[in-house]
Design a protein around this motif. Structure first.
Motif, PDB file in Angstrom:
ATOM      1  N   LEU A   1       8.251  -7.937  -6.094  1.00 36.07           N
ATOM      2  CA  LEU A   1       6.797  -7.539  -6.415  1.00 36.07           C
ATOM      3  C   LEU A   1       6.271  -8.696  -7.110  1.00 36.07           C
ATOM      4  CD1 LEU A   1       7.405  -4.009  -8.233  1.00 36.07           C
ATOM      5  CD2 LEU A   1       6.109  -4.479  -6.336  1.00 36.07           C
ATOM      6  N   GLU A   2       6.915  -9.792  -7.667  1.00 32.23           N
ATOM      7  CA  GLU A   2       6.209 -10.887  -8.070  1.00 32.23           C
ATOM      8  C   GLU A   2       5.333 -11.886  -6.855  1.00 32.23           C
ATOM      9  OE1 GLU A   2      10.555 -11.715  -8.962  1.00 32.23           O
ATOM     10  OE2 GLU A   2       9.153  -9.913  -8.978  1.00 32.23           O
ATOM     11  N   ASP A   3       5.875 -11.609  -5.776  1.00 32.66           N
ATOM     12  CA  ASP A   3       5.522 -12.323  -4.614  1.00 32.66           C
ATOM     13  C   ASP A   3       4.521 -11.753  -3.868  1.00 32.66           C
ATOM     14  OD1 ASP A   3       7.514 -14.142  -5.251  1.00 32.66           O
ATOM     15  OD2 ASP A   3       8.962 -13.501  -4.114  1.00 32.66           O
ATOM     16  N   LEU A   4       4.091 -10.305  -4.284  1.00 37.88           N
ATOM     17  CA  LEU A   4       2.990  -9.787  -3.670  1.00 37.88           C
ATOM     18  C   LEU A   4       1.754  -9.734  -4.407  1.00 37.88           C
ATOM     19  CD1 LEU A   4       5.339  -6.927  -2.036  1.00 37.88           C
ATOM     20  CD2 LEU A   4       4.664  -9.177  -1.082  1.00 37.88           C
ATOM     21  N   LYS A   5       0.764  -9.110  -3.808  1.00 39.68           N
ATOM     22  CA  LYS A   5      -0.424  -8.851  -4.499  1.00 39.68           C
ATOM     23  C   LYS A   5      -0.980  -7.613  -3.862  1.00 39.68           C
ATOM     24  CE  LYS A   5      -3.225 -11.972  -1.546  1.00 39.68           C
ATOM     25  NZ  LYS A   5      -4.431 -13.145  -1.405  1.00 39.68           N
ATOM     26  N   GLU A   6      -2.082  -7.032  -4.698  1.00 38.38           N
ATOM     27  CA  GLU A   6      -2.392  -5.861  -4.099  1.00 38.38           C
ATOM     28  C   GLU A   6      -3.640  -6.021  -3.109  1.00 38.38           C
ATOM     29  OE1 GLU A   6      -4.338  -1.451  -5.725  1.00 38.38           O
ATOM     30  OE2 GLU A   6      -3.430  -2.754  -7.030  1.00 38.38           O
ATOM     31  N   VAL A   7      -3.673  -5.354  -1.864  1.00 37.45           N
ATOM     32  CA  VAL A   7      -4.890  -5.767  -1.221  1.00 37.45           C
ATOM     33  C   VAL A   7      -5.592  -4.434  -1.137  1.00 37.45           C
ATOM     34  CG1 VAL A   7      -5.378  -5.960   1.300  1.00 37.45           C
ATOM     35  CG2 VAL A   7      -3.424  -7.141   0.435  1.00 37.45           C
ATOM     36  N   ARG A   8      -7.024  -4.553  -1.294  1.00 33.22           N
ATOM     37  CA  ARG A   8      -7.987  -3.486  -1.702  1.00 33.22           C
ATOM     38  C   ARG A   8      -7.987  -2.356  -0.606  1.00 33.22           C
ATOM     39  NH1 ARG A   8     -12.891  -2.237  -0.373  1.00 33.22           N
ATOM     40  NH2 ARG A   8     -13.021  -4.294   0.325  1.00 33.22           N
ATOM     41  N   GLU A   9      -7.733  -2.747   0.661  1.00 34.71           N
ATOM     42  CA  GLU A   9      -7.778  -1.765   1.636  1.00 34.71           C
ATOM     43  C   GLU A   9      -6.724  -0.898   1.900  1.00 34.71           C
ATOM     44  OE1 GLU A   9     -10.538  -5.344   2.850  1.00 34.71           O
ATOM     45  OE2 GLU A   9      -8.690  -4.970   1.741  1.00 34.71           O
ATOM     46  N   PHE A  10      -5.587  -1.191   1.365  1.00 35.96           N
ATOM     47  CA  PHE A  10      -4.342  -0.606   1.595  1.00 35.96           C
ATOM     48  C   PHE A  10      -4.089   0.322   0.593  1.00 35.96           C
ATOM     49  CE2 PHE A  10      -2.297  -4.854   3.443  1.00 35.96           C
ATOM     50  CZ  PHE A  10      -2.952  -4.665   4.572  1.00 35.96           C
ATOM     51  N   ASN A  11      -4.702   1.281   0.722  1.00 37.31           N
ATOM     52  CA  ASN A  11      -4.756   2.520  -0.096  1.00 37.31           C
ATOM     53  C   ASN A  11      -3.181   3.350   0.014  1.00 37.31           C
ATOM     54  OD1 ASN A  11      -5.763   3.429   2.501  1.00 37.31           O
ATOM     55  ND2 ASN A  11      -5.905   5.322   1.551  1.00 37.31           N
ATOM     56  N   ILE A  12      -2.752   3.385  -1.171  1.00 37.66           N
ATOM     57  CA  ILE A  12      -1.251   4.230  -1.356  1.00 37.66           C
ATOM     58  C   ILE A  12      -1.841   5.646  -1.872  1.00 37.66           C
ATOM     59  CG2 ILE A  12       0.660   4.400  -2.730  1.00 37.66           C
ATOM     60  CD1 ILE A  12       0.443   1.742  -0.882  1.00 37.66           C
ATOM     61  N   CYS A  13      -1.007   6.607  -1.297  1.00 39.71           N
ATOM     62  CA  CYS A  13      -1.290   8.017  -1.799  1.00 39.71           C
ATOM     63  C   CYS A  13      -1.269   8.554  -3.071  1.00 39.71           C
ATOM     64  CB  CYS A  13      -0.462   8.832  -0.789  1.00 39.71           C
ATOM     65  SG  CYS A  13      -0.614  10.763  -1.043  1.00 39.71           S
ATOM     66  N   THR A  14      -2.082   9.028  -3.704  1.00 41.38           N
ATOM     67  CA  THR A  14      -1.948   9.213  -5.279  1.00 41.38           C
ATOM     68  C   THR A  14      -1.611  10.546  -5.688  1.00 41.38           C
ATOM     69  OG1 THR A  14      -4.481   9.664  -5.121  1.00 41.38           O
ATOM     70  CG2 THR A  14      -3.862   7.476  -5.425  1.00 41.38           C
ATOM     71  N   HIS A  15      -1.381  11.282  -4.750  1.00 43.83           N
ATOM     72  CA  HIS A  15      -0.872  12.594  -5.286  1.00 43.83           C
ATOM     73  C   HIS A  15       0.408  13.098  -5.102  1.00 43.83           C
ATOM     74  CE1 HIS A  15      -2.803  13.210  -1.253  1.00 43.83           C
ATOM     75  NE2 HIS A  15      -1.764  14.201  -1.055  1.00 43.83           N
ATOM     76  N   THR A  16       1.157  13.990  -5.738  1.00 38.42           N
ATOM     77  CA  THR A  16       2.394  14.194  -5.910  1.00 38.42           C
ATOM     78  C   THR A  16       2.599  15.549  -6.691  1.00 38.42           C
ATOM     79  OG1 THR A  16       4.861  13.790  -6.083  1.00 38.42           O
ATOM     80  CG2 THR A  16       3.136  12.472  -7.475  1.00 38.42           C
ATOM     81  N   SER A  17       3.802  16.332  -6.437  1.00 36.77           N
ATOM     82  CA  SER A  17       3.915  17.285  -7.411  1.00 36.77           C
ATOM     83  C   SER A  17       5.175  17.789  -7.032  1.00 36.77           C
ATOM     84  CB  SER A  17       3.039  18.599  -6.774  1.00 36.77           C
ATOM     85  OG  SER A  17       3.135  18.990  -5.486  1.00 36.77           O
TER      86      SER A  17
END
Length: 699
Positions: free
Chosen positions: A172-188
């Protein structure tokens, strides 16, 4: 529609200019997405890191898809000049953990990332120019120059997805967040899985060449099978459902793992799926560029070995035999779901083509007539090893796309994932990976009476490879001795040092083994992975089986063992690599002898090879060329022939004279002789040829 989504190009239409613009848009969209996903790497330094030991550093994949365009356009003689020969060599081969994939970092001097970016820019401009200028008639067929362009586009679409998997494995320390790459935010809470009845029936797989969407060679032809009624799970196996297997010690209990699975566990040390992370006694989930709380209702990401182990675990637990679906069973599930081919259904109904997320989502979000995620979310492992349908033919631009995977070691994945686009989301697409590979892949299970028995020895069904196997490993005919053996004898006679040799254009590898009787190390290189796969199989498995054609569709099955050849003692001296003789990687050097048998008149630019071959030889090393000089434009454009024509003055130009002219400055011609060879076509038809053998000593 997401800006990343674009429908695949159709091959038909009536307006050629509109079709050009459609292809251009598709090409640039693909190029843009591919470059965008590499923005997740935090810095240029990260490009030189590997996400896992069996892969190249990220910079290889960044350059690979661009060089693919140029290498295929050169091969098909659509363009004459390379953009960067060095890049088009080092970025050419090495993505599927094949024996001939050279991942030794010492063999490469990777360029700066900015240089690769500039190279990609030049390739983009060149391909864009071709799209607007190549001859185009509709519909686009497999012999159209535009087909090769579409091949390059679809190839890059594959690497969009596989590169995302590699990025997801990076620290993870080698990566950065790209705004357009939206991760699903809902779970149950995960839904409880249940079984749904699927009626049996006759299944016909495959398509013909009139289909209006691009296809890879393995999609064409026909395969039919009768399937009995079976049951299929309503949902993909969720993280929650798989958690039971993990917590019950499924990774530690060997009874749930076959031999390949046990080997995977021993090498990897896996105790849970690759994208699960154990923190403080609880599992978290690795999305593309961040860790999130475990989404229990998302599909689990596993390889095929883990999926098979779960099925054995659940079978023991429930007292019912579960398995992964077969390819034919999946087609019945697809039809039950009411799905048709792209573009007849839209991404809004499934988690694919980047339309919704850059991640998985709950397994009960996208339903198809009561079954969920028939397509999209994650690929689904099958129990079917990929094979060629009846009528399978390789495409000359990419003859090793499928055939190296027809080895019973590559399992088909079905249905597409959130990161799939282009050809991958089509009904007839067929992709397969080694069972231990991580992908955006999960699984569903079936209760079925089916038993997958695929007869899958490609060398018995690949006519050209079988013909060369017969030539190199078959019986002598008409008193003409084995050509590969005789060539190796000539080589051994002239070489002063016997440390390292190169068998260039090795085909199925017989001469490579024969040279190893007198050389300490022998490398066999051929352009076709189909051919070198024979040598690899002979070395690793101890035999090769092939079909020697007798008459019409009839053939005699043959099997040759390494013991019969007397090569057991020398097999560790040989290695096989895929390579372009006109553009070899720089690490192929320091040879005492290079032997190029019946190669020179099959190269797209033979002078290019001859001009630099001396650089790969040691002082006083030997170059041996053999050829019947059967020049033909299908292999070499006429202006590049070395002989077999009259010059402007009407003088006949002979190949040997041109060889003397080119090689004479750096080599001394020390020997000439004729050497016969016979190639069997059928039991009653043979090619009887005479090659000229020329032996050259480096000055």
């Amino acid at each position: 529609m997401s800006k990343f989504s674009l429908y695949p190009v159709t091959l038909d239409g009536s307006d050629t200019e509109a079709k050009r613009e459609e292809i251009r848009a598709y090409f640039h969209n693909t190029f843009d997405i591919f470059e965008k996903i590499f923005e997740v790497l935090k810095s240029d330094e990260v490009f030189y890191k590997k996400s896992e030991p069996t892969r190249h550093p990220m910079v290889f994949y960044f350059g690979h898809t661009a060089t693919f365009f140029i290498n295929k356009l050169i091969l098909m003689k659509i363009i004459k000049e390379r953009i960067n020969p060095e890049f088009e060599s080092i970025f050419a081969v090495g993505v599927d953990e094949m024996e001939w994939d050279d991942i030794n970092g010492t063999h490469y001097s990777w360029p700066k990332v900015d240089e690769v970016r500039e190279y990609r820019k030049k390739v983009r401009e060149r391909v864009d120019e071709l799209i607007t200028s190549l001859p185009l008639t509709l519909p686009i067929t497999q012999d159209s120059p535009m087909w090769t362009v579409l091949m390059g586009i679809e190839h890059e679409r594959i690497h969009i997805e596989t590169s995302l998997v590699l990025h997801r494995q990076m620290p993870l320390e080698d990566l950065k967040e790209v705004r357009e790459f939206n991760i699903c935010t809902h779970t149950s809470a995960a839904p409880k899985n249940e079984m749904i009845d699927i009626n049996g029936g006759s299944v016909v797989l495959g398509k013909d060449k009139s289909h209006n969407l691009y296809g890879w060679d393995n999609e064409y032809g026909e395969f039919s099978e009768s399937i009995d009624k079976f049951k299929v799970s309503k949902y993909l196996v969720s993280n929650a459902e798989f958690m039971e297997f993990v917590k019950d010690g499924g990774y530690e209990d060997e009874e749930f793992w076959d031999e390949e699975g046990k080997k995977f566990l021993a090498i990897s040390g896996a105790k849970h799926p690759i994208f699960w992370v154990l923190e403080g006694g609880n599992y978290r989930y690795r999305a593309l560029h961040k860790l999130i709380d475990m989404p229990l209702d998302w599909p689990v990401d596993v390889n095929a070995l883990e999926a098979e182990a779960f099925c054995r675990y659940k079978s023991k637990k429930d007292g019912v035999v579960y398995s992964l679906p077969s390819e034919a069973e999946y087609r019945l599930i697809y039809e039950y779901a009411g799905l048709r081919d792209i573009p007849d259904f839209h991404e809004s109904r499934a988690n694919l083509n980047f339309y919704h997320y850059f991640s998985s989502c709950p397994v009960d979000e996208f339903g198809f007539n009561g079954i969920y995620d028939v397509v999209g979310n994650v690929w689904q492992w099958s129990r079917t090893p990929i094979f060629g349908f009846d009528g399978f033919e390789v495409h000359p631009a990419y003859d090793d796309f499928s055939t190296p995977t027809f080895d019973n070691k590559h399992a088909l994945i079905l249905g597409s994932s959130w990161a799939s686009s282009g050809n991958m989301i089509m009904k007839h697409s067929r992709y397969a990976f080694r069972k231990h590979f991580p992908q955006n892949a999960g699984f569903r299970y079936v209760i079925s009476s089916g038993d997958e028995k695929i007869e899958n020895d490609i060398y018995e069904s690949d006519e050209l490879v079988s013909q060369y196997c017969e030539f190199q490993y078959g019986d002598e005919k008409f008193g003409v001795k084995n050509f590969a053996i005789e060539c190796a004898k000539v080589a051994s006679k002239f070489a002063k040092n016997h440390t390292k040799a190169l068998d260039l254009g090795c085909a199925t590898g017989r001469a490579t083994f024969e040279l190893a009787r007198s050389f300490d190390e022998v490398e066999g290189i051929d352009f076709s992975a189909r051919f070198i796969g024979v040598g690899v199989k002979l070395k690793n498995d101890g035999y090769v089986a092939f079909a020697s054609k007798t008459e019409g569709d009839l053939a005699e099955k043959k099997k040759v063992s390494i013991e019969e050849l007397g090569c057991v003692a020398v097999k560790e001296r040989v290695s096989f690599w895929q390579g372009d003789a006109c553009n070899l990687k720089p690490n192929f050097n320091s040879y005492d002898l290079i032997m190029a048998t019946n190669l020179i008149d099959r190269l797209y630019n033979p002078r290019l090879f001859l001009d630099s071959v001396d650089e790969r030889l040691n002082s006083e090393g030997f170059l041996i060329l053999t050829s019947p000089y059967t020049w033909q434009e299908s292999s070499t454009k006429k202006e590049l022939w070395l002989g077999g024509y009259k010059d402007e003055s009407g003088k006949e130009v002979k190949t040997i004279d041109t060889l003397k002219e080119i090689l004479g400055k750096k080599f001394e011609l020390v020997h000439l002789q004729d050497l016969e060879f016979v190639i069997k076509e059928t039991a009653r038809k043979y090619q009887h040829s005479i090659a000229e053998v020329s032996v050259w000593r480096k000055k």
